[in-house]
Design a protein around this motif. Structure first.
Motif, PDB file in Angstrom:
ATOM      1  N   GLN A 264       0.897  -1.337  -0.190  1.00 45.44           N
ATOM      2  CA  GLN A 264       0.022  -0.049   0.184  1.00 45.44           C
ATOM      3  C   GLN A 264       0.971   1.283  -0.127  1.00 45.44           C
ATOM      4  O   GLN A 264       0.458   2.350  -0.460  1.00 45.44           O
ATOM      5  CB  GLN A 264      -0.959   0.084   1.216  1.00 45.44           C
ATOM      6  CG  GLN A 264      -2.005  -0.883   1.228  1.00 45.44           C
ATOM      7  CD  GLN A 264      -1.768  -2.459   1.230  1.00 45.44           C
ATOM      8  OE1 GLN A 264      -0.636  -2.686   1.603  1.00 45.44           O
ATOM      9  NE2 GLN A 264      -2.620  -3.345   0.631  1.00 45.44           N
ATOM     10  N   PHE A 265       2.036   1.238   0.719  1.00 48.97           N
ATOM     11  CA  PHE A 265       2.898   2.304   0.562  1.00 48.97           C
ATOM     12  C   PHE A 265       3.404   2.643  -0.768  1.00 48.97           C
ATOM     13  O   PHE A 265       3.487   3.761  -1.176  1.00 48.97           O
ATOM     14  CB  PHE A 265       4.052   2.127   1.413  1.00 48.97           C
ATOM     15  CG  PHE A 265       3.996   2.109   2.823  1.00 48.97           C
ATOM     16  CD1 PHE A 265       3.261   3.020   3.567  1.00 48.97           C
ATOM     17  CD2 PHE A 265       4.716   1.505   3.975  1.00 48.97           C
ATOM     18  CE1 PHE A 265       2.852   3.196   4.725  1.00 48.97           C
ATOM     19  CE2 PHE A 265       4.420   1.644   5.313  1.00 48.97           C
ATOM     20  CZ  PHE A 265       3.438   2.637   5.525  1.00 48.97           C
ATOM     21  N   ILE A 266       3.866   1.615  -1.341  1.00 46.40           N
ATOM     22  CA  ILE A 266       4.269   1.808  -2.929  1.00 46.40           C
ATOM     23  C   ILE A 266       3.370   2.335  -3.848  1.00 46.40           C
ATOM     24  O   ILE A 266       3.437   3.047  -4.686  1.00 46.40           O
ATOM     25  CB  ILE A 266       5.011   0.328  -3.407  1.00 46.40           C
ATOM     26  CG1 ILE A 266       6.149  -0.294  -2.308  1.00 46.40           C
ATOM     27  CG2 ILE A 266       5.311   0.291  -4.609  1.00 46.40           C
ATOM     28  CD1 ILE A 266       7.224   1.015  -2.217  1.00 46.40           C
ATOM     29  N   LYS A 267       2.118   1.578  -3.637  1.00 43.06           N
ATOM     30  CA  LYS A 267       0.806   2.123  -4.439  1.00 43.06           C
ATOM     31  C   LYS A 267       0.588   3.725  -4.305  1.00 43.06           C
ATOM     32  O   LYS A 267       0.659   4.217  -5.217  1.00 43.06           O
ATOM     33  CB  LYS A 267      -0.422   1.278  -4.036  1.00 43.06           C
ATOM     34  CG  LYS A 267      -1.502   1.344  -5.194  1.00 43.06           C
ATOM     35  CD  LYS A 267      -2.749   0.402  -4.657  1.00 43.06           C
ATOM     36  CE  LYS A 267      -3.672   0.729  -5.610  1.00 43.06           C
ATOM     37  NZ  LYS A 267      -4.994  -0.206  -5.289  1.00 43.06           N
ATOM     38  N   ALA A 268       0.644   4.056  -3.062  1.00 47.79           N
ATOM     39  CA  ALA A 268       0.408   5.198  -2.852  1.00 47.79           C
ATOM     40  C   ALA A 268       1.348   6.302  -3.254  1.00 47.79           C
ATOM     41  O   ALA A 268       1.234   7.363  -3.985  1.00 47.79           O
ATOM     42  CB  ALA A 268       0.266   5.643  -1.264  1.00 47.79           C
ATOM     43  N   LEU A 269       2.536   5.721  -3.150  1.00 48.88           N
ATOM     44  CA  LEU A 269       3.828   6.632  -3.940  1.00 48.88           C
ATOM     45  C   LEU A 269       3.824   6.650  -5.242  1.00 48.88           C
ATOM     46  O   LEU A 269       4.000   7.837  -5.734  1.00 48.88           O
ATOM     47  CB  LEU A 269       5.136   5.987  -3.190  1.00 48.88           C
ATOM     48  CG  LEU A 269       6.612   6.400  -3.612  1.00 48.88           C
ATOM     49  CD1 LEU A 269       6.583   7.968  -3.145  1.00 48.88           C
ATOM     50  CD2 LEU A 269       7.428   5.624  -3.327  1.00 48.88           C
ATOM     51  N   PHE A 270       3.688   5.621  -5.773  1.00 49.02           N
ATOM     52  CA  PHE A 270       3.670   5.666  -7.434  1.00 49.02           C
ATOM     53  C   PHE A 270       2.358   6.474  -7.836  1.00 49.02           C
ATOM     54  O   PHE A 270       2.560   6.753  -8.932  1.00 49.02           O
ATOM     55  CB  PHE A 270       3.487   4.107  -7.772  1.00 49.02           C
ATOM     56  CG  PHE A 270       4.823   3.295  -7.822  1.00 49.02           C
ATOM     57  CD1 PHE A 270       6.135   3.976  -7.214  1.00 49.02           C
ATOM     58  CD2 PHE A 270       5.002   1.991  -7.942  1.00 49.02           C
ATOM     59  CE1 PHE A 270       7.234   3.275  -7.025  1.00 49.02           C
ATOM     60  CE2 PHE A 270       6.075   1.278  -8.185  1.00 49.02           C
ATOM     61  CZ  PHE A 270       7.169   1.920  -7.408  1.00 49.02           C
ATOM     62  N   SER A 271       1.295   6.252  -7.154  1.00 51.27           N
ATOM     63  CA  SER A 271      -0.087   7.032  -7.811  1.00 51.27           C
ATOM     64  C   SER A 271       0.319   8.529  -7.431  1.00 51.27           C
ATOM     65  O   SER A 271      -0.058   9.210  -8.599  1.00 51.27           O
ATOM     66  CB  SER A 271      -1.078   6.575  -6.750  1.00 51.27           C
ATOM     67  OG  SER A 271      -1.561   5.277  -6.958  1.00 51.27           O
TER      68      SER A 271
END
Length: 397
Positions: free
Chosen positions: A200-207
């Motif tokens: 979820q961290f990576i998803k929020a960062l990439f978004s």
């Protein structure tokens, strides 16, 4: 919409109910909505395959249990269930960090502490354990998780709390990013699951940031201390980048506010000059160590400093973070929605949210079907798929 159909050969162990304490009703509502969607998709897929689900209440309109913990004028409380829970599989959700709730004692107003929330959790268990088919507890921030080991003459609060829950009939305890998951050794014969929000961290960062370059020359993962090493190593390996670590040099000749003061933060790792650095840890409490780490990295000429923490508690307020953002020491902070966050934090321009509600819904849905949760415990495949999409320039992440 793509069907997430995974339970074709298994039925729920019992009808599902979500008992959310008052401190986490908003999160529980999001989780409930996701489960409704999951099961609607499953039902439609079964109909398409001409199979009979043969289970009443599977695709209910809501799985939220109507419950409350009203208080007497003395401050004492009780749990009240407004519907039957006989034969159900109950998941009690509690946020012990929600300090916004208050109750009155005579003419005084008390803010609820973690101890108050834990007592309310036990009250709900006391009201439903006798008749429910199975009782599970979801405590995103593990109660007394920071008091996980004994130094000299101290209580082992987290271990005692876990044992107390098991003695009350709890079958599974689910938490997220426990400060020290080894505390589960206090209940070795019972279910204890510790989930990590790395995906979820990576998803929020990439978004949010489409300019990141995921390679060793442009990105680095930082552990702010020895305790966060495992988190940092796992993320660095998944992204195929380097990691570094700070360790705190303390003055053991002094004790200030119950702990030895930090003299300096020493860095171990390669150069961070010109790189985006991700500092990853389990929580921001006062934020002192995290901010010191961010400043040290910017003074070492890091291009961007991104803070990723599961629980944003901000016990000393937000002013220091505002100051460091204005000075350019931090670029943005990502935390999950697993704990209470005041509106003033959500309004900050440097704050990003990693939504955990869908992940929690998938965990509950899997446990209710008694199927494997190994994929949820180790989200490596999902992180790799997300990374491939990002590298390919896909915007739908």
């Amino acid at each position: 919409m793509k069907n997430t159909f995974v339970f074709q050969n298994s039925l729920p162990v019992a009808p599902l109910k979500l008992a959310a304490l008052e401190g986490c009703r908003d999160l529980a509502q999001k989780v409930n909505d996701h489960i409704i969607t999951f099961r609607k998709n499953d039902t439609e897929e079964l109909i398409r395959r001409k199979k009979d689900l043969n289970y009443r209440g599977y695709d209910a309109e809501s799985y939220l249990l109507q419950c409350s913990c009203p208080r007497f004028g003395t401050g004492e409380a009780k749990a009240v269930l407004n519907e039957s829970v006989r034969g159900t599989d109950i998941f009690v959700i509690a946020d012990v960090t929600n300090y916004s709730l208050v109750y009155s004692i005579n003419d005084y107003t008390n803010h609820m502490s973690p101890d108050d929330h834990f007592q309310d959790l036990k009250r709900i268990l006391g009201a439903c354990s006798a008749t429910a088919h199975r009782v599970n507890v979801i405590m995103p921030f593990l109660y007394e998780g920071r008091q996980h080991k004994r130094s000299k003459r101290e209580s082992l609060d987290c271990a005692m709390a876990l044992q107390e829950l098991i003695h009350m009939g709890v079958s599974n305890i689910i938490t997220f990013d426990a400060h020290d998951p080894r505390v589960q050794n206090a209940i070795p014969l019972n279910g204890f699951n510790n989930f990590m929000p790395t995906y979820q961290f990576i998803k929020a960062l990439f978004s949010y940031d489409k300019t990141l370059k995921i390679d060793k020359e442009h990105l680095m993962i930082i552990s702010p201390d020895e305790g966060a090493m495992n988190r940092a190593v796992y993320l660095a390996n998944n992204l195929s980048v380097d990691m570094g670590m700070f360790y705190k040099r303390r003055d053991y000749s002094k004790i200030i506010d119950g702990r030895n003061p930090i003299v300096a933060h020493e860095f171990l790792g390669s150069s961070v000059e010109g790189k985006t650095v991700l500092i990853i840890d389990d929580m921001i409490s006062s934020g002192e160590s995290m901010l010191d780490t961010a400043r040290e990295l910017k003074e070492r000429k890091a291009k961007k400093v991104v803070v990723c923490c599961t629980f944003g508690l901000f016990t000393d307020g937000l002013d220091k973070f505002d100051e460091f953002y204005e000075k350019g020491y931090i670029d943005y902070v990502i935390t999950t929605n697993l704990n209470y966050r005041p509106q003033k934090l959500l309004n900050r321009c440097w704050y990003l949210e990693a939504d955990m509600s869908k992940y929690m819904a998938a965990i509950i849905n899997s446990l209710n079907h008694d199927v494997s949760i190994s994929a949820s415990l180790s989200p490596t495949e999902k992180i790799q798929n997300l990374l491939q999409k990002y590298q390919a320039g896909e915007h739908d992440i």
